[in-house]
Scaffold this motif. Sequence first.
Motif, PDB file in Angstrom:
ATOM      1  N   ARG A   1       1.111  -4.583   7.989  1.00  0.00           N
ATOM      2  CA  ARG A   1       0.517  -3.846   6.872  1.00  0.00           C
ATOM      3  C   ARG A   1       1.626  -3.304   5.978  1.00  0.00           C
ATOM      4  O   ARG A   1       2.643  -2.824   6.469  1.00  0.00           O
ATOM      5  N   GLN A   2       1.390  -3.387   4.714  1.00  0.00           N
ATOM      6  CA  GLN A   2       2.327  -2.815   3.736  1.00  0.00           C
ATOM      7  C   GLN A   2       1.689  -1.572   3.129  1.00  0.00           C
ATOM      8  O   GLN A   2       0.539  -1.598   2.680  1.00  0.00           O
ATOM      9  N   LEU A   3       2.438  -0.480   3.133  1.00  0.00           N
ATOM     10  CA  LEU A   3       1.936   0.763   2.555  1.00  0.00           C
ATOM     11  C   LEU A   3       1.836   0.630   1.044  1.00  0.00           C
ATOM     12  O   LEU A   3       2.803   0.255   0.377  1.00  0.00           O
ATOM     13  N   ASP A   4       0.652   0.917   0.501  1.00  0.00           N
ATOM     14  CA  ASP A   4       0.440   0.879  -0.941  1.00  0.00           C
ATOM     15  C   ASP A   4       1.054   2.148  -1.525  1.00  0.00           C
ATOM     16  O   ASP A   4       0.480   3.244  -1.424  1.00  0.00           O
ATOM     17  N   LEU A   5       2.224   2.035  -2.147  1.00  0.00           N
ATOM     18  CA  LEU A   5       2.965   3.193  -2.624  1.00  0.00           C
ATOM     19  C   LEU A   5       2.233   3.920  -3.742  1.00  0.00           C
ATOM     20  O   LEU A   5       2.330   5.149  -3.871  1.00  0.00           O
ATOM     21  N   GLU A   6       1.498   3.200  -4.556  1.00  0.00           N
ATOM     22  CA  GLU A   6       0.770   3.850  -5.643  1.00  0.00           C
ATOM     23  C   GLU A   6      -0.310   4.774  -5.098  1.00  0.00           C
ATOM     24  O   GLU A   6      -0.490   5.902  -5.554  1.00  0.00           O
ATOM     25  N   MET A   7      -1.033   4.310  -4.095  1.00  0.00           N
ATOM     26  CA  MET A   7      -2.072   5.140  -3.496  1.00  0.00           C
ATOM     27  C   MET A   7      -1.450   6.275  -2.700  1.00  0.00           C
ATOM     28  O   MET A   7      -2.001   7.394  -2.651  1.00  0.00           O
ATOM     29  N   ALA A   8      -0.270   6.014  -2.096  1.00  0.00           N
ATOM     30  CA  ALA A   8       0.406   7.068  -1.350  1.00  0.00           C
ATOM     31  C   ALA A   8       0.861   8.186  -2.288  1.00  0.00           C
ATOM     32  O   ALA A   8       0.873   9.366  -1.931  1.00  0.00           O
ATOM     33  N   TYR A   9       1.220   7.820  -3.504  1.00  0.00           N
ATOM     34  CA  TYR A   9       1.643   8.820  -4.490  1.00  0.00           C
ATOM     35  C   TYR A   9       0.486   9.751  -4.848  1.00  0.00           C
ATOM     36  O   TYR A   9       0.667  10.928  -5.169  1.00  0.00           O
ATOM     37  N   ASN A  10      -0.738   9.208  -4.764  1.00  0.00           N
ATOM     38  CA  ASN A  10      -1.933  10.009  -5.044  1.00  0.00           C
ATOM     39  C   ASN A  10      -2.472  10.669  -3.778  1.00  0.00           C
ATOM     40  O   ASN A  10      -3.636  11.066  -3.721  1.00  0.00           O
ATOM     41  N   LEU A  11      -1.593  10.740  -2.741  1.00  0.00           N
ATOM     42  CA  LEU A  11      -1.913  11.415  -1.478  1.00  0.00           C
ATOM     43  C   LEU A  11      -3.039  10.726  -0.702  1.00  0.00           C
ATOM     44  O   LEU A  11      -3.706  11.341   0.117  1.00  0.00           O
ATOM     45  N   ARG A  12      -3.223   9.473  -0.970  1.00  0.00           N
ATOM     46  CA  ARG A  12      -4.217   8.700  -0.220  1.00  0.00           C
ATOM     47  C   ARG A  12      -3.511   7.520   0.454  1.00  0.00           C
ATOM     48  O   ARG A  12      -2.871   6.718  -0.222  1.00  0.00           O
ATOM     49  N   THR A  13      -3.584   7.480   1.780  1.00  0.00           N
ATOM     50  CA  THR A  13      -2.912   6.407   2.526  1.00  0.00           C
ATOM     51  C   THR A  13      -3.743   5.136   2.453  1.00  0.00           C
ATOM     52  O   THR A  13      -4.910   5.126   2.848  1.00  0.00           O
ATOM     53  N   SER A  14      -3.115   4.081   1.945  1.00  0.00           N
ATOM     54  CA  SER A  14      -3.792   2.800   1.826  1.00  0.00           C
ATOM     55  C   SER A  14      -2.811   1.686   2.169  1.00  0.00           C
ATOM     56  O   SER A  14      -1.607   1.816   1.921  1.00  0.00           O
ATOM     57  N   PHE A  15      -3.339   0.620   2.752  1.00  0.00           N
ATOM     58  CA  PHE A  15      -2.483  -0.474   3.195  1.00  0.00           C
ATOM     59  C   PHE A  15      -2.912  -1.800   2.571  1.00  0.00           C
ATOM     60  O   PHE A  15      -4.086  -2.003   2.249  1.00  0.00           O
ATOM     61  N   ILE A  16      -1.937  -2.672   2.422  1.00  0.00           N
ATOM     62  CA  ILE A  16      -2.173  -4.038   1.962  1.00  0.00           C
ATOM     63  C   ILE A  16      -1.789  -4.975   3.100  1.00  0.00           C
ATOM     64  O   ILE A  16      -0.684  -4.877   3.655  1.00  0.00           O
ATOM     65  N   SER A  17      -2.689  -5.868   3.462  1.00  0.00           N
ATOM     66  CA  SER A  17      -2.390  -6.815   4.542  1.00  0.00           C
ATOM     67  C   SER A  17      -1.489  -7.931   4.022  1.00  0.00           C
ATOM     68  O   SER A  17      -1.806  -8.587   3.026  1.00  0.00           O
ATOM     69  N   ILE A  18      -0.368  -8.120   4.680  1.00  0.00           N
ATOM     70  CA  ILE A  18       0.544  -9.199   4.314  1.00  0.00           C
ATOM     71  C   ILE A  18       0.915  -9.988   5.574  1.00  0.00           C
ATOM     72  O   ILE A  18       0.603  -9.571   6.699  1.00  0.00           O
ATOM     73  N   TYR A  19       1.564 -11.119   5.368  1.00  0.00           N
ATOM     74  CA  TYR A  19       1.939 -12.004   6.475  1.00  0.00           C
ATOM     75  C   TYR A  19       3.405 -12.381   6.322  1.00  0.00           C
ATOM     76  O   TYR A  19       3.848 -12.747   5.232  1.00  0.00           O
ATOM     77  N   LEU A  20       4.151 -12.251   7.400  1.00  0.00           N
ATOM     78  CA  LEU A  20       5.584 -12.569   7.373  1.00  0.00           C
ATOM     79  C   LEU A  20       5.863 -13.871   8.117  1.00  0.00           C
ATOM     80  O   LEU A  20       5.359 -14.084   9.217  1.00  0.00           O
ATOM     81  N   HIS A  21       6.668 -14.728   7.492  1.00  0.00           N
ATOM     82  CA  HIS A  21       7.232 -15.914   8.151  1.00  0.00           C
ATOM     83  C   HIS A  21       8.748 -15.770   8.111  1.00  0.00           C
ATOM     84  O   HIS A  21       9.357 -15.854   7.037  1.00  0.00           O
ATOM     85  N   LEU A  22       9.329 -15.523   9.271  1.00  0.00           N
ATOM     86  CA  LEU A  22      10.782 -15.362   9.350  1.00  0.00           C
ATOM     87  C   LEU A  22      11.395 -16.616   9.947  1.00  0.00           C
ATOM     88  O   LEU A  22      11.083 -17.008  11.074  1.00  0.00           O
ATOM     89  N   PHE A  23      12.264 -17.261   9.170  1.00  0.00           N
ATOM     90  CA  PHE A  23      13.011 -18.431   9.625  1.00  0.00           C
ATOM     91  C   PHE A  23      14.451 -18.014   9.906  1.00  0.00           C
ATOM     92  O   PHE A  23      14.851 -16.889   9.611  1.00  0.00           O
ATOM     93  N   ASN A  24      15.220 -18.914  10.443  1.00  0.00           N
ATOM     94  CA  ASN A  24      16.614 -18.581  10.739  1.00  0.00           C
ATOM     95  C   ASN A  24      17.449 -18.379   9.490  1.00  0.00           C
ATOM     96  O   ASN A  24      18.547 -17.824   9.553  1.00  0.00           O
TER      97      ASN A  24
END
Length: 507
Positions: free
Chosen positions: A406-429
């Motif tokens: 989950r990525q913290l939505d900084l804009e919503m956090a600035y408005n004192l509301r915790t919100s997350f954006i679902s993301i997916y990571l692919h880590l290669f060498n």
Amino acid sequence: MEIMGQPPSGFPTLESSSAEEPEGLDERKDCLNQPEDCSPVLDISSALRSVALMGTWNFGSLPSFEEDDSTLSSDDQDTSAEGAAAAAKEEALIPLYQDYCLQEVKEMYSLSKSFVSEPIARLSFYHTSQSPSRVERQQVVTLSSPPPNLIRVHAASTLWQDLDEVKAAGLLSSLTTRQIRLQESTFELIGSEASYLRSLGVAVDHFYASMPLKQTLSQMEHHILFSNIRRVKAASERFLMDLTNRLGQSVVIYQVGDIVLEHCPAFCTLYVPYVTNMMYQEALINQLLKQNTDFVFSLSKLESDPVCQRQHLKSFLVLPFQRITRIKLILESILKLTDSDSDTVSTLEKAIEAIHEIVMECDKGVKKMKQIEELVCLEMLLDFGKLKSIPLVVNGRFLVREGPVRQLDLEMAYNLRTSFISIYLHLFNDLLIISSKKDQRFVVEDHAEYPTHVNVKHLKTEVLVLPPDSFLLHLSKSQTGQPTIMILVPHTRSDKEVWMKMLSSKQ
């Protein structure tokens, strides 16, 4: 008396001779002429010994090494046909490799149930599957000459001590238990190779050469299915030729490590690509069985032939991988039974190491092909949208870890509301791809070179009033050319620890 590099003085040896056949060979030939349903059980040792003494190895009905017999005269062709028929009879004495181990287990079980209480050491070819102590508990070994009625000689013999020449020379009463076990382990390399070659012959002459089967496949499918199995079979023929020649020189076999070493370069060249191709081979068979009814019909007909002995095509195609690993185990067994001061030890150790390197190369090849297949499949699922796409299948690249965070939505956090954006990571060498998952596809949001432009930092979550498992991901240079900062929140604490370790350039 210990077996060294040279025969001990007074030690009986038998030289190869093309003029004389071993005693009892005529009786075996007569048995071979019996109808199939009345044929005796397999006698691999007699077949091997007779072939070795005749100084030739004509395995199967085809000329060795794919020779062209079209240039032979009619007389030569008749002679060749007779030789092929004789070779077919010799071949009939040898079990398929798939049944080889099972046959030995049955023989051991039959022996343990018989009234024989003191048989001479009848060690299984596959005794390495159980500890020596267990074998010794099952077998009471004696070096004296027991009364004939106490020895039950099995017709389905795969043992060195059952060779007529061994018995005639009185070797069993002259050798120690350890020496007999050493000869059995050494002879196993020859007997099991003969059995392996017979199974390869079925794979090549019965399945590969089948025109009805080939007509159900494309040229590429036929190649993937059988790979370089013909060349593997030719290499096995040459290897067995050298082993049987060594047996023909002396019934007491003092060295085989040198022969293995000599053939290792060819083994490496052939076995590594074959084993590497096996993952595609298996996937193709499974696909054909589901989608190609003509293939299923033709294959079913071939597998029902008596030559297959109820074995499926898959069991024949997997043999090279099983064989190369088995050779290493046999050599290790020989080494354990060889005296440490023997001049054969060094060569054996080199042979074991050479075979081990081939097995490791096979493993690396399979691992590399799996990594490439993973990249190819993933590349088809990535959608770069308006971003500049990058080729995913690059030499040396492999996937290290993937998963949702989950990525913290900084804009919503600035408005004192915790919100997350679902993301997916692919880590290669060498690369990090950040995307959002939509259905079964991944829409790429950002990517950066790893580890050069990827870094992570712990956060004082309590002070910043952030979820306790948060951490900072810093891309010093992303696909936009600008630095990117994001706060990621894995789903569990263990996920956080793993991701931070993997994403850290200091790992």
